[in-house]
Write an enzyme that holds these catalytic residues in place. Structure first.
Site, PDB file in Angstrom:
ATOM      1  N   HIS A 157       0.744  -1.321  -0.053  1.00 54.14           N
ATOM      2  CA  HIS A 157      -0.121  -0.007   0.036  1.00 54.14           C
ATOM      3  C   HIS A 157       0.801   1.315   0.026  1.00 54.14           C
ATOM      4  CE1 HIS A 157      -2.317  -3.302   2.014  1.00 54.14           C
ATOM      5  NE2 HIS A 157      -3.059  -2.780   1.155  1.00 54.14           N
ATOM      6  N   GLY A 203      -7.153  11.604   7.935  1.00 60.20           N
ATOM      7  CA  GLY A 203      -7.691  10.460   7.253  1.00 60.20           C
ATOM      8  C   GLY A 203      -7.782  10.913   5.995  1.00 60.20           C
ATOM      9  N   SER A 262     -16.249  18.232  14.743  1.00 64.77           N
ATOM     10  CA  SER A 262     -16.754  18.704  13.601  1.00 64.77           C
ATOM     11  C   SER A 262     -18.401  18.584  13.761  1.00 64.77           C
ATOM     12  CB  SER A 262     -16.157  18.011  12.448  1.00 64.77           C
ATOM     13  OG  SER A 262     -16.526  16.676  12.524  1.00 64.77           O
ATOM     14  N   ASP A 263     -19.004  17.859  14.810  1.00 67.25           N
ATOM     15  CA  ASP A 263     -20.377  17.646  14.686  1.00 67.25           C
ATOM     16  C   ASP A 263     -20.524  17.302  16.226  1.00 67.25           C
ATOM     17  OD1 ASP A 263     -19.180  15.228  13.266  1.00 67.25           O
ATOM     18  OD2 ASP A 263     -20.752  14.427  14.517  1.00 67.25           O
ATOM     19  N   ARG A 316      -6.081  16.351   2.489  1.00 70.58           N
ATOM     20  CA  ARG A 316      -5.642  17.003   3.733  1.00 70.58           C
ATOM     21  C   ARG A 316      -4.088  16.969   3.787  1.00 70.58           C
ATOM     22  NH1 ARG A 316     -10.056  18.734   7.316  1.00 70.58           N
ATOM     23  NH2 ARG A 316      -9.969  20.579   5.999  1.00 70.58           N
ATOM     24  N   GLY A 328      -7.508  14.777  13.104  1.00 67.70           N
ATOM     25  CA  GLY A 328      -8.770  14.361  12.585  1.00 67.70           C
ATOM     26  C   GLY A 328      -9.872  15.251  13.036  1.00 67.70           C
ATOM     27  N   THR A 329     -11.183  14.861  12.658  1.00 65.49           N
ATOM     28  CA  THR A 329     -12.388  15.237  13.497  1.00 65.49           C
ATOM     29  C   THR A 329     -12.826  14.275  13.981  1.00 65.49           C
ATOM     30  OG1 THR A 329     -13.517  14.801  11.414  1.00 65.49           O
ATOM     31  CG2 THR A 329     -12.826  16.958  11.492  1.00 65.49           C
ATOM     32  N   GLU A 387     -10.638   5.568  13.921  1.00 63.81           N
ATOM     33  CA  GLU A 387      -9.474   5.194  13.744  1.00 63.81           C
ATOM     34  C   GLU A 387      -8.393   4.948  14.874  1.00 63.81           C
ATOM     35  OE1 GLU A 387     -10.551   7.810  12.294  1.00 63.81           O
ATOM     36  OE2 GLU A 387     -10.989   6.995  10.185  1.00 63.81           O
TER      37      GLU A 387
END
Ligand code: HPA
Length: 240
Positions: free
Chosen positions: A9, A25, A208-209, A29, A94-95, A186
């Site tokens: 990968h 993620g 973010s929420d 970004r 991240g968020t 994650e």
């Protein structure tokens, strides 16, 4: 590391990967971070468009690469980065979705630990329940930098969930009742892969929420919050 190693990968074909890597993620970004904050940038991965870059930040070489979403994706990249490319410090950025009512949009959350509803940890065949935990050297360095910048951190347990769209919304309340601050997808994988290899990992998020407050951020607002989080994490990454 400049040896010509490639994995299923990650295929750097000899391009450098630094010992310290930032892990958003979203691979775009990663590109944004490399374009905005790093100098002398080399791209070390394009496999599956999971872009990875290495560059200079204030005199230190730092890498940045996307992980994709979820524990299976993030943990396989963490594994290959550690075991094939000698990465020693993994910092997820991240968020997260807020669970604690004390959290508001754009607050910064640092995962001192990560609970999970995933089966990933079962593959270690441990005779009990493992607690994926942040590395203290990274956590304490981020806490110190936050103090310097006059930023408030919310440090605690997060939920690394396999599920974004829940069949039973009351599940989220049960985690909140156990004091879990926020949900993402994650960290439990990254922390356990790092711990099993004896290297350092930390996850830092912006909210973010919020699962109970019914609020969400726009893409522009997320970008601004993301910038603040980068300016917290980059000096730490450069100091390792
Ligand atoms: N759930 C899971 N992961 C997330 C969320 C969420 O609400 N927000 C940001 N990452």
């Amino acid at each position: 590391m400049t040896e010509n190693v490639n994995t299923p990968h990650i295929a750097p074909h000899g391009a450098e990967i630094a010992e310290t890597i930032l892990l958003p993620g979203d691979p775009l970004r990663a590109k944004f971070i490399a374009d905005t904050y790093l100098q002398n940038v080399v791209q070390f991965n394009t496999v599956r468009n999971m872009f990875g870059f290495t560059g200079d930040y204030k005199g230190s070489r730092i890498s940045v690469m996307g992980t994709g979403m979820g524990i299976p994706s993030a943990s396989l990249y963490a594994h290959e980065l550690i075991h094939s490319f000698g990465v020693k410090n993994l910092i997820r950025i991240g968020t997260c979705g807020g669970l604690s009512t004390n959290l508001d949009l754009f607050d910064i959350v640092v995962a001192s630990a990560a609970s999970t509803d995933s089966n990933f940890l079962h593959h270690y065949k441990l005779p009990g329940t493992y607690a994926p935990t942040a590395s203290w050297p990274l956590l304490s360095a981020v806490a110190k930098e936050a103090k310097t910048q006059n930023l408030t951190l919310n440090v605690g347990n997060v939920l690394s969930s396999d599920v974004f769209y829940r069949a039973d919304p009351s599940d989220a309340q049960k985690w909140a009742d156990m004091g879990v601050l926020a949900v993402e997808m994650e960290t439990a994988g990254i922390y356990s892969v790092a711990a099993a290899a004896g290297v350092q990992a930390l996850s830092v998020f912006t909210v973010s929420d919020h699962l109970f407050k019914g609020v969400e951020t726009t893409a522009d607002e997320r970008q601004t919050a993301f910038t603040g989080m980068m300016e917290l994490v980059l000096p730490v990454a450069a100091s390792l």
